[in-house]
Design a protein around this motif. Structure first.
Motif, PDB file in Angstrom:
ATOM      1  N   LEU A 132       0.828  -1.202   0.000  1.00 56.63           N
ATOM      2  CA  LEU A 132       0.000   0.000   0.000  1.00 56.63           C
ATOM      3  C   LEU A 132       0.863   1.254   0.000  1.00 56.63           C
ATOM      4  N   LEU A 133       1.902   1.256   0.826  1.00 53.48           N
ATOM      5  CA  LEU A 133       2.774   2.431   0.925  1.00 53.48           C
ATOM      6  C   LEU A 133       3.680   2.569  -0.298  1.00 53.48           C
ATOM      7  N   ALA A 134       4.292   1.456  -0.718  1.00 54.18           N
ATOM      8  CA  ALA A 134       5.235   1.515  -1.839  1.00 54.18           C
ATOM      9  C   ALA A 134       4.523   1.781  -3.159  1.00 54.18           C
ATOM     10  N   GLN A 135       3.495   0.990  -3.441  1.00 55.34           N
ATOM     11  CA  GLN A 135       2.767   1.139  -4.707  1.00 55.34           C
ATOM     12  C   GLN A 135       1.921   2.403  -4.713  1.00 55.34           C
ATOM     13  N   GLY A 136       1.243   2.675  -3.589  1.00 49.21           N
ATOM     14  CA  GLY A 136       0.374   3.844  -3.525  1.00 49.21           C
ATOM     15  C   GLY A 136       1.137   5.144  -3.673  1.00 49.21           C
ATOM     16  N   SER A 137       2.291   5.237  -3.032  1.00 50.77           N
ATOM     17  CA  SER A 137       3.075   6.473  -3.126  1.00 50.77           C
ATOM     18  C   SER A 137       3.568   6.697  -4.547  1.00 50.77           C
ATOM     19  N   PHE A 138       3.980   5.602  -5.215  1.00 57.21           N
ATOM     20  CA  PHE A 138       4.417   5.746  -6.608  1.00 57.21           C
ATOM     21  C   PHE A 138       3.244   6.152  -7.490  1.00 57.21           C
ATOM     22  N   TYR A 139       2.117   5.501  -7.303  1.00 55.43           N
ATOM     23  CA  TYR A 139       0.963   5.773  -8.167  1.00 55.43           C
ATOM     24  C   TYR A 139       0.478   7.219  -8.028  1.00 55.43           C
ATOM     25  N   TRP A 140       0.380   7.697  -6.796  1.00 52.81           N
ATOM     26  CA  TRP A 140      -0.206   9.015  -6.574  1.00 52.81           C
ATOM     27  C   TRP A 140       0.790  10.161  -6.683  1.00 52.81           C
ATOM     28  N   LEU A 141       2.084   9.884  -6.452  1.00 54.94           N
ATOM     29  CA  LEU A 141       3.065  10.972  -6.435  1.00 54.94           C
ATOM     30  C   LEU A 141       3.968  11.020  -7.660  1.00 54.94           C
ATOM     31  N   SER A 142       3.994   9.951  -8.440  1.00 56.73           N
ATOM     32  CA  SER A 142       4.876   9.926  -9.603  1.00 56.73           C
ATOM     33  C   SER A 142       4.240  10.616 -10.796  1.00 56.73           C
ATOM     34  N   SER A 143       5.071  11.315 -11.551  1.00 54.90           N
ATOM     35  CA  SER A 143       4.590  11.955 -12.776  1.00 54.90           C
ATOM     36  C   SER A 143       4.389  10.934 -13.889  1.00 54.90           C
ATOM     37  N   SER A 144       4.805   9.694 -13.641  1.00 58.39           N
ATOM     38  CA  SER A 144       4.657   8.640 -14.644  1.00 58.39           C
ATOM     39  C   SER A 144       3.197   8.243 -14.858  1.00 58.39           C
TER      40      SER A 144
END
Length: 199
Positions: A132-144
């Motif tokens: 949740l923390l690793a995937q969620g942070s990438f999904y919501w905070l990454s410009s990708s």
């Protein structure tokens, strides 16, 4: 697991395990799944007395491996696809795995069906929170991710959860088997010692 020598052996094995498997996250050269999440879980179980410096050491190793693999490809660390503001959420994500192992260790008195149930529960919950923390942070905070949405995040979370759980559980299972085997060896040696004392 009480002596410093035993802890040092476990820590050394975890360092080697991470070094051998984490590099594939960015380079895709290693066919073995990444054992990082399992390493932190196992560390929480065995290294609770060393948590103040063992956890930061493993965390620094994880970042160091990431930096080395990315830069060795001629890519700037900060410009890599996987490195975003969410990258730093890997600290609490890995801490979730560590706390899962720590929770399992509390009250542990040896292999039993109850301990096996707690092991399964702790691995699933810790991995779910870590993901949740690793995937969620990438999904919501990454410009990708061009147009993030709850539905898109949930699909991404569920698509990747089982593969991550499977690889983590695989390495933890190996550690659990080694733990049970070591307990049996200790019991056998104590039994032999008692038998010798009676003669």
């Amino acid at each position: 697991m009480n002596t410093n020598a035993q802890r040092a052996i476990v820590l050394s094995l975890l360092v080697l395990l991470m070094a051998a498997t984490r590099s594939h996250v960015f380079s895709h050269f290693t066919p073995v799944p990444d054992a990082s999440w399992a390493a932190f879980f196992i560390g929480g179980f065995y290294l609770r007395g060393w948590a103040r410096w063992a956890f930061p050491l493993l965390m620094a190793l994880a970042v160091g491996i990431d930096w080395y693999v990315i830069t060795s490809q001629g890519i700037s660390f900060w410009s890599h696809y996987c490195v975003s503001p969410g990258y730093w959420f890997l600290i609490p994500a890995h801490l979730a795995m560590w706390l899962g192992g720590l929770w399992l260790r509390r009250g542990y008195e040896g292999a039993s069906w109850t301990a096996l149930g707690k092991l399964a529960l702790s691995v699933v919950v810790a991995t779910a929170v870590c993901h949740l923390l690793a995937q969620g942070s990438f999904y919501w905070l990454s410009s990708s991710v061009a147009e993030p949405s709850f539905a898109g995040w949930w699909k991404n979370y569920t698509d990747w959860f089982l593969p991550y759980l499977r690889s983590t559980a695989m390495f933890v299972a190996v550690a659990a088997i080694a733990q049970v085997a070591s307990e049996q060896v200790v019991k056998a040696s104590r039994g032999e010692a008692r038998d010798s004392a009676r003669r």
